[in-house]
Design a protein around this motif. Sequence first.
Motif, PDB file in Angstrom:
ATOM      1  N   GLN A  29       0.837  -1.187   0.000  1.00  0.00           N
ATOM      2  CA  GLN A  29       0.000   0.000   0.000  1.00  0.00           C
ATOM      3  C   GLN A  29       0.875   1.241   0.000  1.00  0.00           C
ATOM      4  O   GLN A  29       1.996   1.221   0.496  1.00  0.00           O
ATOM      5  N   GLN A  60      -4.485  -7.324  -6.315  1.00  0.00           N
ATOM      6  CA  GLN A  60      -5.004  -6.909  -7.608  1.00  0.00           C
ATOM      7  C   GLN A  60      -6.193  -5.977  -7.439  1.00  0.00           C
ATOM      8  O   GLN A  60      -7.013  -6.151  -6.543  1.00  0.00           O
ATOM      9  N   GLU A  61      -6.269  -5.005  -8.336  1.00  0.00           N
ATOM     10  CA  GLU A  61      -7.380  -4.058  -8.308  1.00  0.00           C
ATOM     11  C   GLU A  61      -8.645  -4.747  -8.801  1.00  0.00           C
ATOM     12  O   GLU A  61      -8.631  -5.461  -9.804  1.00  0.00           O
ATOM     13  N   VAL A  63     -12.137  -4.412 -10.509  1.00  0.00           N
ATOM     14  CA  VAL A  63     -12.869  -3.510 -11.394  1.00  0.00           C
ATOM     15  C   VAL A  63     -14.340  -3.923 -11.361  1.00  0.00           C
ATOM     16  O   VAL A  63     -14.681  -5.030 -11.756  1.00  0.00           O
TER      17      VAL A  63
END
Length: 78
Positions: A29, A60-61, A63
């Motif tokens: 982070q 992982q982002e 979405v």
Amino acid sequence: MNYNVIPVETEEHDYVWCVMEKATEQLIQAFMFSEDAQTYSDFLDKGGGFDGWTPTFILQEIVPMKDMNQELTAYLSF
């Protein structure tokens, strides 16, 4: 200690403070203030994370899926 706090210069010539995992060399982070990054690193070192082995999929982002009905309505409403 399983985590490092390192400063990283941004394109705007500012700095963000990154909590990096030593074993995996993953960015966990980023923070605007070094104190916040150090506090989070201490939290992780005291058992608040994955003991230095965070699975890649955790970082992982996510979405969100688009609402296709809303997208189609907006497309058809010239």
